[in-house]
Design an enzyme around this catalytic site. Structure first.
Site, short mmCIF file in Angstrom:
data_model
loop_
_atom_site.label_atom_id
_atom_site.label_comp_id
_atom_site.label_asym_id
_atom_site.label_seq_id
_atom_site.Cartn_x
_atom_site.Cartn_y
_atom_site.Cartn_z
CG ASN A 175 -1.69 1.28 1.36
OD1 ASN A 175 -1.89 1.99 0.38
ND2 ASN A 175 -2.15 1.58 2.57
CE LYS A 184 0.74 3.69 4.71
NZ LYS A 184 0.10 3.66 5.99
CG HIS A 227 -5.76 1.76 4.88
ND1 HIS A 227 -5.31 2.77 5.70
CD2 HIS A 227 -4.75 0.87 4.77
CE1 HIS A 227 -4.07 2.50 6.06
NE2 HIS A 227 -3.70 1.35 5.50
CD GLU A 236 -2.89 5.56 6.39
OE1 GLU A 236 -2.87 5.60 5.15
OE2 GLU A 236 -1.95 5.09 7.08
CD GLU A 238 -3.52 -2.71 7.24
OE1 GLU A 238 -2.37 -2.90 6.82
OE2 GLU A 238 -4.20 -1.75 6.92
N GLY A 284 2.20 2.51 10.53
CA GLY A 284 3.07 3.68 10.36
C GLY A 284 3.72 4.15 11.65
CB SER A 331 5.24 -1.43 11.82
OG SER A 331 4.74 -0.12 12.03
C1 PEP Z 1 -0.73 0.14 5.73
O1 PEP Z 1 -0.69 1.26 5.22
O2 PEP Z 1 -1.66 -0.63 5.46
C2 PEP Z 1 0.33 -0.23 6.66
C3 PEP Z 1 0.27 -1.40 7.25
O3 PEP Z 1 1.34 0.69 6.84
P1 PEP Z 1 2.75 0.42 7.60
O4 PEP Z 1 3.33 -0.87 7.03
O5 PEP Z 1 3.59 1.62 7.24
O6 PEP Z 1 2.48 0.30 9.05
#
Ligand code: PEP
Length: 255
Positions: free
Chosen positions: A12, A14, A99, A101, A168, A174, A214
């Site tokens: 992803n 973003k 997601h 976000e 998630e 992040g 992460s």
């Molecule tokens: C994501 O954007 O779905 C995500 C898991 O981001 P990150 O790996 O940066 O935590």
């Protein structure tokens, strides 16, 4: 590892990488990662970079592409939005829905996520439904009810077997904080049970459940070894071709 398909490694991006940066990434990534039969790879660039990704990866059909979000309407006066069928026309095969976000910044609640999941399926996209608890919810002991509600809302509106889900934990996205393999196992168990409770054992067996939060080269091995983890959704560490190639190239647990 449950789930019927090969593990999925999803990137992803973003709001990073316009069309030129996307082409540069693909050129570098394909020189570092060779196609492998035992895993699937999907990239979610910004929608404006979708076609650039498709063109740049034309001789690598193993690298699939998806859209980060689709609008809940088929078409209409929705300035700035992209529909599921437009994404298909641009070459997308996958779509993220819900997601964290999007939930936080754009108000996508469970009902909207369910409609977006339906729109994606109707257009021929494979949705990845993102779910997960906030830190406050986890600390209040609400992990299980939150995941159950998020799963139930989608399956009530979209009773489709074989959906892909991404667990998630919001506190791990992040932030550099990763759920431990034991945390991931617990949450993935809850998600699969919730799917079974909402739609029956056939749905639970067929569901693919990814982990996201992460993920990086240093922790991918232990996360993929966790029971019930069928792949990963990677944000920050997928922006660098070397790092994402290392993640995708991880040795998979036997069986
Ligand atoms: C994501 O954007 O779905 C995500 C898991 O981001 P990150 O790996 O940066 O935590």
């Amino acid at each position: 590892m449950t789930g019927q398909e090969s593990p999925l490694f999803a990137a992803n991006w973003k709001m990073f990488k316009g069309p030129r940066a996307t082409e540069a990434f693909v050129e570098s990534f394909v020189s570092r990662y060779r196609p492998r039969e035992d895993r699937r790879i999907a990239f979610f660039p910004p929608s404006i970079s979708l076609e650039a990704f498709v063109r740049a990866s034309a001789d690598r059909p193993d690298l699939e592409v998806g859209i980060q979000d689709v609008h809940q309407e088929v078409e209409g006066a929705h300035t700035g939005a992209v529909s599921a069928s437009m994404a298909v026309e641009a070459g997308a095969k996958w779509a993220l829905a819900g997601h964290s976000e999007r939930r936080r910044e754009f108000g996508d609640d469970d009902a909207i996520v369910a409609v977006k999941t339906a729109r994606a399926l109707e257009a021929g996209l494979r949705p990845i439904v993102c779910i997960g608890e906030t830190l406050e919810e986890r600390e209040a002991g609400l992990l299980q009810p939150v995941l159950e509600r998020q799963v139930r809302e989608v399956l009530a509106a979209v009773p489709a077997p074989g959906l892909t889900w991404a667990y998630e934990p919001v506190w791990a996205i992040g932030t550099g904080l990763t759920a431990s393999p034991a945390d991931a196992e617990e949450a993935h168990g809850i998600v699969r049970s919730a799917i079974g409770a909402a739609a029956g054992p056939v749905f639970a067996d067929a569901a693919v459940v990814l982990y996201g939060g992460s993920v990086k080269p240093g922790n991918i091995g232990e996360l993929m070894a966790a029971s019930g983890v069928n792949g990963v959704l990677v944000g920050g560490a997928s922006l660098d071709p070397e790092s994402f190639a290392a993640i995708c190239g991880v040795a998979l647990p036997a069986g």
